[in-house]
Structure formats: structure tokens, C-alpha cells
Design an enzyme around this catalytic site. Structure first.
Site, PDB file in Angstrom:
ATOM      1  CB  SER A 100      -0.806   0.154   1.325  1.00 57.90           C
ATOM      2  OG  SER A 100      -1.812  -1.486   0.968  1.00 57.90           O
ATOM      3  CE  LYS A 176      -5.443  -1.560   1.999  1.00 53.82           C
ATOM      4  NZ  LYS A 176      -4.014  -2.208   1.840  1.00 53.82           N
ATOM      5  CE  LYS A 245       1.874   1.832   5.167  1.00 48.66           C
ATOM      6  NZ  LYS A 245       1.303   1.239   3.269  1.00 48.66           N
TER       7      LYS A 245
END
Length: 298
Positions: A100, A176, A245
Site C-alpha cells: 500500500s 486502497k 501510514k
């Protein structure tokens, strides 16, 4: 006529990478693996995988090189750093990145890799967690050329129940980011709900069952609410730092696009607060601790 399975290389044998590689081996794919901590490859080597000493060497043994790494900086190092993928890449090979990452950085790296080596890039982040990786039920969102996706669609279907082409390179990462925005905000609200139920004298362990099938139901609710109510924080299936993150990535990208994401921004700050209290390497089910009363014994 029996079809010949493509040879695969895989970098990143972590919480997700290990079960994904185990499924690829079970499906019969020739697999070569590399990890910065070589010891993590041991169970895969025992199951029939070949281990190499550098990421560059993956390209010597694989038609398709797959990555499942921590973040943008790590992917950049593994691909373009010393003994990285770029040093072994050949024209016509394909890189499939399950990590990701930041969408803009993905596009930049894909262009650079193609220009330097002729190796194409598919950003293919996944959703479903370790449970989905083990069961082969991941949702895989793909950015890149459709012809490249078709080269590996059968491989991806060994890992996931759904493979969706979202557009050009970077589109998978945008998707995502949207996924993680929903998951993280949902997890925080579930934590609030469990803490509120507990403080009100309601049996919080019944929340998930009571709301099942209603508009408030979701997979995060069914997984996280019972864990939170029982304070069952082990084993760690994913990390607070990963959600943080991804939230930071979403906020940064939304700023680049001039799009307002105030709820995600708040979620990022709450996640950062929780991580700063020693929970970065813990499971997101620990978010309930942020909302419980200090003297709670739950």
C-alpha cells in the site's frame, strides 16, 4: 495441452507475504523468495521455494516479480536501491506490487522502471488482512495496463476472491487509500461504541451479534467488536502503524487532488495519538483502550 505456469519471485515475507507465498506454492507456481531478514524465508524454502540473496536475483528466476512491503520508501529501496530489482530487470518482465503506497510515487516509480528496463508495473494492493491472505479471499484492486493484468489474473485469483481493474498505474493505490479510509474510521467508531456500551452497563460482547444484518453491520464490526469487548489483543493480525501510514497517505493524496477529507484527517490524528502511547506495533483492536475510562479494568 497442459499450460506452463509462470515462474514467480516474491519480496517481503511478512504478516501478509508469508501466507500469500504459501498459497502460491500450494497452487503449484515455481516460487523464488527474498526478504531483508533471510530467516523469515525458512518455512517457504522448506515447502519448496528457492531463496536468493538479493532482490535483483529474483529477476533471474522469475517472469513476474511480486512485492509486499511496508511502505513507499521500502519499495523504492528494494526496486531502485543497491542490488535492487532494477539491476536484474529485463524487458518484458512484470512487477506486481501488493504493498500500500502513495499513488503519485507509484506512478513515478513505474515510469522510471519502464524507462530504465522495460519492466512493466501493476499496483495491486489487497484488502482482507492476514485471514484473507490465508484463505485466499483477498480483494485485489489493480492499476496498470489491462494486458499486463491478464498475464497474471490466474495468479492473483490464487490469492483473492476478487480482482478488479481500476484504471492506469496508481489507480489501485487510490482505491486502497479509499478502502483504508473506510476501515480506519470504522475501527475508531467501533472502539467508541464498545467503550460507550461498557460504561453504560451494556454487555459489549453482544454488540456485534445484535447489529448483524443491519445497516451498521460490517466485517470490521464482526471482527473487532468482540475482540475489543474481550480485550483480546493477541495475536496481532495487523498493525496500528499500518493503518496510520495508510491514513497519512490518503490525507496527503487528497491534499494533492484538492479534495476535502476532514473525517480521515481526524482519524489520522487519533490513530497517531494512539500509536504515540505505545500501540504502533499493536493490533487495531487496542483502539478501545483510548476510549475506556482510565480506571477501567476491562
Amino acid at each position: 495441452m497442459m499450460s506452463i505456469l509462470p515462474s514467480l519471485g516474491f519480496a517481503g515475507i511478512g504478516l501478509m507475504g508469508l501466507p500469500m507465498c504459501q498459497r502460491l506454492l500450494a497452487a503449484g507456481y515455481p516460487l523464488t523468495v527474498w526478504n531483508r531478514n533471510p530467516a523469515k524465508c525458512a518455512p517457504l524454502v522448506a515447502a519448496g521455494a528457492r531463496q536468493v540473496a538479493t532482490a535483483a536475483e529474483l529477476c533471474q528466476h522469475a517472469d513476474v516479480v511480486m512485492l509486499c512491503l511496508a511502505d513507499t520508501a521500502v519499495v523504492r529501496e528494494v526496486v531502485f536501491g543497491p542490488a535492487g530489482v532494477v539491476e536484474g530487470a529485463k524487458n518484458g518482465q512484470l512487477l506486481v506490487d501488493f504493498s500500500s503506497l502513495e499513488p503519485s510515487a507509484t506512478r513515478e516509480m513505474a515510469n522510471e522502471l519502464m524507462e530504465e528496463t522495460g519492466m512493466a508495473w501493476l499496483d495491486s494492493p489487497v484488502s482482507g488482512g492476514v485471514v484473507g491472505a490465508e484463505a485466499g479471499t483477498l480483494a485485489i484492486m489493480v492499476g496498470g495496463e489491462i494486458r499486463n493484468l491478464e498475464r497474471v489474473r490466474s495468479v492473483l485469483l490464487s490469492l483473492g476472491q476478487r480482482v478488479t481493474h481500476m484504471g492506469g498505474v496508481g489507480a489501485g493505490q487510490v482505491t486502497k487509500a479509499c478502502n483504508q479510509m473506510i476501515v480506519a474510521c470504522n475501527a475508531l467508531v467501533i472502539a467508541e461504541v464498545v467503550a460507550l456500551a461498557e460504561s453504560s452497563g451494556v454487555d459489549a460482547s453482544l454488540i456485534a451479534a445484535a447489529l448483524a444484518g443491519g445497516f451498521a453491520d460490517s466485517r470490521p464490526l464482526q471482527i473487532l467488536a468482540p475482540q475489543m469487548a474481550e480485550s483480546r489483543f493477541e495475536p496481532v493480525k495487523w498493525h496500528v502503524r499500518t493503518l496510520l501510514k495508510d491514513l497519512d497517505t490518503a490525507v496527503k493524496f487528497s491534499r494533492e487532488q484538492g479534495s476535502a477529507t476532514p473525517i480521515t484527517g481526524l482519524a489520522a490524528q487519533l490513530m497517531r495519538l494512539h500509536g504515540g502511547q505505545g500501540f504502533l506495533e499493536k493490533d487495531p483492536s487496542t483502539l478501545v483502550q483510548m476510549f475506556r475510562a482510565p480506571d477501567s479494568t476491562s
